[in-house]
Design a protein around this motif. Sequence first.
Motif, PDB file in Angstrom:
ATOM      1  N   ILE A  53     -16.297 -57.341  -8.550  1.00 17.50           N
ATOM      2  CA  ILE A  53     -16.958 -57.538  -7.263  1.00 17.50           C
ATOM      3  C   ILE A  53     -17.129 -56.245  -6.452  1.00 17.50           C
ATOM      4  O   ILE A  53     -18.245 -55.959  -6.015  1.00 17.50           O
ATOM      5  N   PRO A  54     -16.081 -55.450  -6.208  1.00 22.01           N
ATOM      6  CA  PRO A  54     -16.259 -54.302  -5.310  1.00 22.01           C
ATOM      7  C   PRO A  54     -17.297 -53.290  -5.797  1.00 22.01           C
ATOM      8  O   PRO A  54     -18.091 -52.781  -5.012  1.00 22.01           O
ATOM      9  N   SER A  55     -17.312 -53.044  -7.099  1.00 20.43           N
ATOM     10  CA  SER A  55     -18.262 -52.065  -7.623  1.00 20.43           C
ATOM     11  C   SER A  55     -19.567 -52.704  -8.063  1.00 20.43           C
ATOM     12  O   SER A  55     -20.512 -51.995  -8.424  1.00 20.43           O
ATOM     13  N   LYS A  56     -19.630 -54.041  -8.065  1.00 18.05           N
ATOM     14  CA  LYS A  56     -20.802 -54.801  -8.528  1.00 18.05           C
ATOM     15  C   LYS A  56     -21.248 -54.323  -9.903  1.00 18.05           C
ATOM     16  O   LYS A  56     -22.414 -54.073 -10.148  1.00 18.05           O
ATOM     17  N   THR A  57     -20.266 -54.194 -10.774  1.00 14.22           N
ATOM     18  CA  THR A  57     -20.563 -53.759 -12.140  1.00 14.22           C
ATOM     19  C   THR A  57     -20.296 -54.888 -13.111  1.00 14.22           C
ATOM     20  O   THR A  57     -19.376 -55.685 -12.942  1.00 14.22           O
ATOM     21  N   CYS A  58     -21.116 -54.903 -14.120  1.00 15.41           N
ATOM     22  CA  CYS A  58     -20.967 -55.864 -15.211  1.00 15.41           C
ATOM     23  C   CYS A  58     -20.566 -55.049 -16.435  1.00 15.41           C
ATOM     24  O   CYS A  58     -21.230 -54.081 -16.782  1.00 15.41           O
ATOM     25  N   MET A  59     -19.460 -55.397 -17.041  1.00 23.21           N
ATOM     26  CA  MET A  59     -18.970 -54.625 -18.189  1.00 23.21           C
ATOM     27  C   MET A  59     -18.555 -55.567 -19.299  1.00 23.21           C
ATOM     28  O   MET A  59     -18.272 -56.740 -19.059  1.00 23.21           O
ATOM     29  N   THR A  60     -18.497 -55.024 -20.496  1.00 21.04           N
ATOM     30  CA  THR A  60     -18.036 -55.796 -21.641  1.00 21.04           C
ATOM     31  C   THR A  60     -16.543 -56.038 -21.477  1.00 21.04           C
ATOM     32  O   THR A  60     -15.799 -55.124 -21.126  1.00 21.04           O
ATOM     33  N   TYR A  61     -16.136 -57.270 -21.704  1.00 22.72           N
ATOM     34  CA  TYR A  61     -14.730 -57.628 -21.528  1.00 22.72           C
ATOM     35  C   TYR A  61     -13.881 -56.818 -22.493  1.00 22.72           C
ATOM     36  O   TYR A  61     -14.150 -56.780 -23.692  1.00 22.72           O
ATOM     37  N   PRO A  62     -12.815 -56.175 -22.008  1.00 22.24           N
ATOM     38  CA  PRO A  62     -11.957 -55.371 -22.899  1.00 22.24           C
ATOM     39  C   PRO A  62     -11.061 -56.273 -23.749  1.00 22.24           C
ATOM     40  O   PRO A  62      -9.983 -56.666 -23.340  1.00 22.24           O
ATOM     41  N   VAL A  63     -11.539 -56.614 -24.942  1.00 23.23           N
ATOM     42  CA  VAL A  63     -10.840 -57.589 -25.775  1.00 23.23           C
ATOM     43  C   VAL A  63      -9.572 -57.031 -26.407  1.00 23.23           C
ATOM     44  O   VAL A  63      -8.702 -57.791 -26.817  1.00 23.23           O
ATOM     45  N   ARG A  64      -9.442 -55.724 -26.484  1.00 29.94           N
ATOM     46  CA  ARG A  64      -8.223 -55.149 -27.085  1.00 29.94           C
ATOM     47  C   ARG A  64      -7.006 -55.432 -26.211  1.00 29.94           C
ATOM     48  O   ARG A  64      -5.912 -55.618 -26.712  1.00 29.94           O
ATOM     49  N   THR A  65      -7.194 -55.450 -24.918  1.00 29.71           N
ATOM     50  CA  THR A  65      -6.119 -55.841 -24.001  1.00 29.71           C
ATOM     51  C   THR A  65      -6.428 -57.260 -23.569  1.00 29.71           C
ATOM     52  O   THR A  65      -7.570 -57.579 -23.252  1.00 29.71           O
ATOM     53  N   ILE A  66      -5.442 -58.097 -23.573  1.00 21.27           N
ATOM     54  CA  ILE A  66      -5.681 -59.503 -23.245  1.00 21.27           C
ATOM     55  C   ILE A  66      -6.156 -59.635 -21.809  1.00 21.27           C
ATOM     56  O   ILE A  66      -7.128 -60.330 -21.525  1.00 21.27           O
ATOM     57  N   LEU A  67      -5.491 -58.952 -20.893  1.00 18.16           N
ATOM     58  CA  LEU A  67      -5.910 -58.941 -19.494  1.00 18.16           C
ATOM     59  C   LEU A  67      -6.609 -57.622 -19.214  1.00 18.16           C
ATOM     60  O   LEU A  67      -6.185 -56.576 -19.713  1.00 18.16           O
ATOM     61  N   PRO A  68      -7.673 -57.633 -18.422  1.00 19.13           N
ATOM     62  CA  PRO A  68      -8.338 -56.370 -18.118  1.00 19.13           C
ATOM     63  C   PRO A  68      -7.405 -55.471 -17.300  1.00 19.13           C
ATOM     64  O   PRO A  68      -6.786 -55.928 -16.341  1.00 19.13           O
ATOM     65  N   PRO A  69      -7.266 -54.208 -17.677  1.00 23.94           N
ATOM     66  CA  PRO A  69      -6.378 -53.316 -16.933  1.00 23.94           C
ATOM     67  C   PRO A  69      -6.910 -53.071 -15.524  1.00 23.94           C
ATOM     68  O   PRO A  69      -8.110 -53.167 -15.276  1.00 23.94           O
ATOM     69  N   SER A  70      -6.011 -52.738 -14.607  1.00 25.14           N
ATOM     70  CA  SER A  70      -6.418 -52.529 -13.218  1.00 25.14           C
ATOM     71  C   SER A  70      -7.286 -51.287 -13.068  1.00 25.14           C
ATOM     72  O   SER A  70      -7.989 -51.148 -12.069  1.00 25.14           O
ATOM     73  N   SER A  71      -7.270 -50.390 -14.043  1.00 20.81           N
ATOM     74  CA  SER A  71      -8.165 -49.235 -13.982  1.00 20.81           C
ATOM     75  C   SER A  71      -9.618 -49.653 -14.165  1.00 20.81           C
ATOM     76  O   SER A  71     -10.526 -49.025 -13.648  1.00 20.81           O
TER      77      SER A  71
END
Length: 168
Positions: A53-71
Motif C-alpha cells: 500500500i504505501p509504495s503502491k507497488t505490485c511485486m511477485t510474491y517472494p515464494v522462497r520465504t513463506i512470509l514476505p520480509p519487512s524489507s
Amino acid sequence: MMLDSRTLFHALLLVFGLATAFAQTAAPSQGCESFNGTSCEQCLQNVSCLWCIPSKTCMTYPVRTILPPSSVCKLNDARWGLCWMNFQILIITLSVIGGVLIIAFFVCLFCCCKCENCGNTSFEAKMMRQASKTKAKQEERKAEMKQRHEEIRKKYGLSGPNPYARFE
C-alpha cells in the motif's frame, strides 16, 4: 484388456487437466511489476502478485520465504489475495481457525473414545445380567428336574436306601 468406464473417465480428466495446465503456462502472462502505480484490485487479479500500500507497488510474491520480509513490505501494509485484508490479519485468522480445528478434532476424538468405553461398559453389564438370568433359569430347571425324580422314586418305592448298595 478391457478398460472400464471409470478408468477411461480418469484418463480423460488427466489429459484435459494437463492440457489446461500447459495452456495456462504457455499463455503470455504480464509480470506483477507491470501493475505498479495501478490499483490493488488490478494487481491481485494475478495470484502470484503481492500489493504494497504505501509504495503502491505490485511485486511477485517472494515464494522462497513463506512470509514476505519487512524489507519488501511490512505485513500490515501487504495485501495478497484480498485487498481489504492485510497479511497480518490473514495469518492470525488462519492460525486461529487452524487451532480451533485441531482442538475440535481432539475433543471429538476424546468424546468418541470415551463414549465407546461407556458403550463397552454398558454392553458388558448387559451381558453379565443376561448370563446371570440364564444361570438362574438353569439352576431352577435343575431343581425342578431333581424334584420330579424324587417324586418318581417315591411313587415306585425307590426313595429309601438302595438295596444294591454295599454294606459298610
